[in-house]
Design a protein around this motif. Structure first.
Motif, PDB file in Angstrom:
ATOM      1  N   ILE A  18      -8.604  -4.993   4.800  1.00 32.28           N
ATOM      2  CA  ILE A  18      -8.377  -4.533   6.177  1.00 32.28           C
ATOM      3  C   ILE A  18      -8.681  -3.043   6.300  1.00 32.28           C
ATOM      4  N   ILE A  19      -8.169  -2.262   5.352  1.00 33.61           N
ATOM      5  CA  ILE A  19      -8.337  -0.804   5.424  1.00 33.61           C
ATOM      6  C   ILE A  19      -9.796  -0.405   5.229  1.00 33.61           C
ATOM      7  N   SER A  20     -10.537  -1.207   4.459  1.00 35.75           N
ATOM      8  CA  SER A  20     -11.951  -0.907   4.213  1.00 35.75           C
ATOM      9  C   SER A  20     -12.859  -1.399   5.332  1.00 35.75           C
ATOM     10  N   GLN A  73      -3.046   5.053  -0.220  1.00 38.96           N
ATOM     11  CA  GLN A  73      -2.025   4.397  -1.040  1.00 38.96           C
ATOM     12  C   GLN A  73      -1.859   2.932  -0.637  1.00 38.96           C
ATOM     13  N   ALA A  74      -1.867   2.670   0.674  1.00 39.57           N
ATOM     14  CA  ALA A  74      -1.675   1.298   1.151  1.00 39.57           C
ATOM     15  C   ALA A  74      -2.813   0.380   0.720  1.00 39.57           C
ATOM     16  N   SER A  75      -4.006   0.944   0.550  1.00 34.18           N
ATOM     17  CA  SER A  75      -5.158   0.116   0.171  1.00 34.18           C
ATOM     18  C   SER A  75      -5.016  -0.462  -1.232  1.00 34.18           C
ATOM     19  N   THR A  76      -4.071   0.066  -2.017  1.00 31.94           N
ATOM     20  CA  THR A  76      -3.864  -0.436  -3.382  1.00 31.94           C
ATOM     21  C   THR A  76      -2.745  -1.477  -3.459  1.00 31.94           C
ATOM     22  N   VAL A  77      -2.100  -1.780  -2.316  1.00 32.90           N
ATOM     23  CA  VAL A  77      -0.967  -2.713  -2.328  1.00 32.90           C
ATOM     24  C   VAL A  77      -1.415  -4.126  -2.683  1.00 32.90           C
ATOM     25  N   CYS A  78      -2.478  -4.590  -2.025  1.00 29.79           N
ATOM     26  CA  CYS A  78      -2.973  -5.941  -2.291  1.00 29.79           C
ATOM     27  C   CYS A  78      -4.407  -6.045  -1.789  1.00 29.79           C
ATOM     28  N   LEU A 100      -1.407   5.169  10.523  1.00 28.41           N
ATOM     29  CA  LEU A 100      -0.975   5.905   9.336  1.00 28.41           C
ATOM     30  C   LEU A 100      -1.912   7.067   9.044  1.00 28.41           C
ATOM     31  N   PRO A 101      -1.390   8.166   8.483  1.00 28.58           N
ATOM     32  CA  PRO A 101      -2.269   9.241   8.004  1.00 28.58           C
ATOM     33  C   PRO A 101      -3.185   8.716   6.904  1.00 28.58           C
ATOM     34  N   ILE A 102      -4.296   9.389   6.711  1.00 29.14           N
ATOM     35  CA  ILE A 102      -5.275   8.928   5.733  1.00 29.14           C
ATOM     36  C   ILE A 102      -4.676   8.857   4.332  1.00 29.14           C
TER      37      ILE A 102
END
Length: 383
Positions: free
Chosen positions: A37-39, A26-31, A19-21
Motif C-alpha cells: 500500500i505504502i509503495s 517504519q510502517a512499510s516494514t510491518v507487513c 502519517l509523516p514520511i
C-alpha cells in the motif's frame, strides 16, 4: 472495536496518507500488505498533496569529498535525516559547480551530470553543454510528461579557466532529442559574469524568474516562447539584499531591511504582472537574533533563504553557528495584497551532532515522494 486489518484497502490507504514520511517508512516494514500500500502510486499521490517540501543542506569539504554530507529536514515530523552522500565522479574536482534543486544534484562542469538526491548511486550524463559553466542558475520543470533542465548565466568554464566577460546563452535540455537547445542569454542589464552567488531564481507559472540579490533587477524567461521579459527593479525601501522565492500562490521576496528602528528580515508578496510588492510578514526579532552570536555589522551577510510551496527557510551558512535555521509557513487566504495571509515562524531543530566541518553549503527545497524515498522504480527521473 474494528481492527485495522478489517478495514478496506482504500480506508487504510487514506489513514496512512496522513502519517509523516518517517512514520511511513517504519510502517512499510510491518507487513507485506502495508509495504504494498505504502509503495503504491495512489498513496504516493495522496501523500504528495498533504505533506510539505523538505529543506536540504549538502555540505562540501574542499579537501576531501569523503567529508561531504547531505541532510534533509522534514517539516511534517520536525526532524533532520542524514542522507546517503553522492560520491564525487572521477575527474571532477570537488566543489566544482555542485548544485541541488528539485530532487536532483547536479555538476555542470567540465561535463553536465546529475543524480537523484535520495538515492545518489549513479551519476547520469547528458551531452555536453554548448557552454560549460560554473555557478549557473538551474531549474527543473515539466514539459508534458517529461522533465527538462534549464541552465541560465554562470561563468564560462574553459580548460579549468573561467571567462567572466562572456554572456552565455540559456540552455535547455530536451530528453526526447537528447540535446541542449539554445535560447537568448540573460538581458544585458545583468552584467556578464553573474552567477548564483549574486542571483536568485524562481520557477513560477511557466516562467523562470531571475532576480539580482543586491541589484534588485528582475526578468522572467517564458519557458514556452523562450523570450525574456523587460528588466524591472523590485527594491523595497531599506532593503540590503533579498531573494526571490516561488511559493504556492505567489512569488515572495525575502530579505534584510534597515530602518531607523533597526534591522529586520521581511517577506513581501510580489504581483507577477505588475511587480508591485506588499509586505506580508516580519520575522520576530528574537528569532532573527537567535541566528547570530553577536552584533557585528556584517553578521547578516551569511544569511541565506530558500523556499517552496508554503514554506520559506532562512538560515545562517556560517559553520561556527552550526547552520541555525528558522522557517515561515505562509497560509494564504483569498485576495491580493497579503491581507488574508497568515505567517507562522518557528525555529528549525539543530542539525545532527555528527555533522562534519564544511567549506561550502548547498541549500534548496524540494518536494519528496514516497517512491523516491523507498527507491521504487528508480531511474534517471526524466519522465
Amino acid at each position: 472495536m474494528t481492527e485495522i486489518t478489517n478495514l478496506s484497502l482504500d480506508l487504510i490507504e487514506s489513514i496512512l496518507s496522513h502519517l509523516p514520511i518517517a512514520s511511513l517508512i517504519q510502517a512499510s516494514t510491518v507487513c507485506k500488505l502495508w509495504h504494498t500500500i505504502i509503495s503504491s502510486s495512489s498513496l504516493s499521490s495522496l501523500h504528495k498533496h498533504q505533506h510539505k517540501p523538505w529543506f536540504f543542506l549538502h555540505g562540501i569539504h574542499n579537501i576531501s569529498s569523503k567529508n561531504n554530507q547531505s541532510f534533509a529536514f522534514d517539516p511534517s515530523s520536525n526532524s533532520w535525516f542524514l542522507l546517503p552522500t553522492p560520491q564525487q565522479p572521477l575527474h571532477y574536482p570537488n566543489n566544482t559547480s555542485f548544485i541541488g534543486t528539485s530532487s536532483f544534484f547536479f555538476i555542470t562542469a567540465p561535463n553536465f551530470v546529475y543524480t537523484p538526491i535520495l538515492h545518489p548511486l549513479v551519476w547520469f550524463s547528458t551531452p555536453p553543454l554548448h557552454f560549460p559553466r560554473i555557478n549557473p542558475l538551474l531549474g527543473v520543470f515539466k514539459d508534458g510528461s517529461f522533465v527538462k533542465f534549464i541552465v541560465v548565466g554562470g561563468v564560462r568554464f574553459i580548460g579549468n579557466l573561467v571567462d567572466i566577460e562572456d554572456r552565455l546563452d540559456v540552455e535547455i535540455y530536451d530528453p526526447l532529442l537528447g540535446s541542449w537547445d539554445l535560447a537568448p542569454p540573460l538581458p544585458a542589464d545583468f552584467r556578464s559574469g553573474n552567477s548564483s552567488s549574486s542571483l536568485s531564481s524562481a520557477l513560477f507559472k511557466g516562467k523562470f524568474y531571475v532576480f539580482g540579490i543586491y541589484s534588485c533587477f528582475v526578468s522572467s524567461f517564458d519557458l514556452q516562447l523562450r523570450v525574456w521579459s523587460d528588466v524591472r527593479v523590485v527594491r523595497p525601501s531599506g532593503v540590503v539584499f533579498s531573494f526571490l522565492i516561488s511559493c504556492r500562490e505567489s512569488l515572495v521576496l525575502a530579505g534584510v531591511c534597515n530602518s531607523p528602528s533597526g534591522s529586520s528580515f521581511t517577506l513581501w508578496e510580489v504581483d507577477e504582472t505588475s511587480m508591485e510588492i506588499c509586505e506580508i510578514s516580519v520575522m520576530p526579532h528574537d528569532l532573527l537574533c537567535s541566528l547570530f552570536d553577536g552584533d557585528e555589522d556584517e553578521r547578516f551577510a551569511s544569511l541565506k533563504c530558500v523556499g517552496l510551496g508554503d514554506l520559506i527557510y532562512v538560515f545562517n551558512e556560517d559553520y561556527h553557528r552550526m547552520y541555525p535555521a528558522c522557517v515561515c509557513e505562509i497560509r494564504s487566504g483569498r485576495g491580493r495584497g497579503g491581507e488574508n495571509s497568515e505567517c507562522y515562524w518557528r525555529r528549525v531543530p539543530q542539525l545532527p551532532s555528527l555533522m562534519n566541518r564544511f567549506h561550502k553549503v548547498v541549500s534548496f527545497c524540494s518536494n519528496v515522494s514516497l517512491h523516491s524515498i523507498l527507491g521504487e522504480g528508480q531511474h534517471h527521473g526524466l519522465h
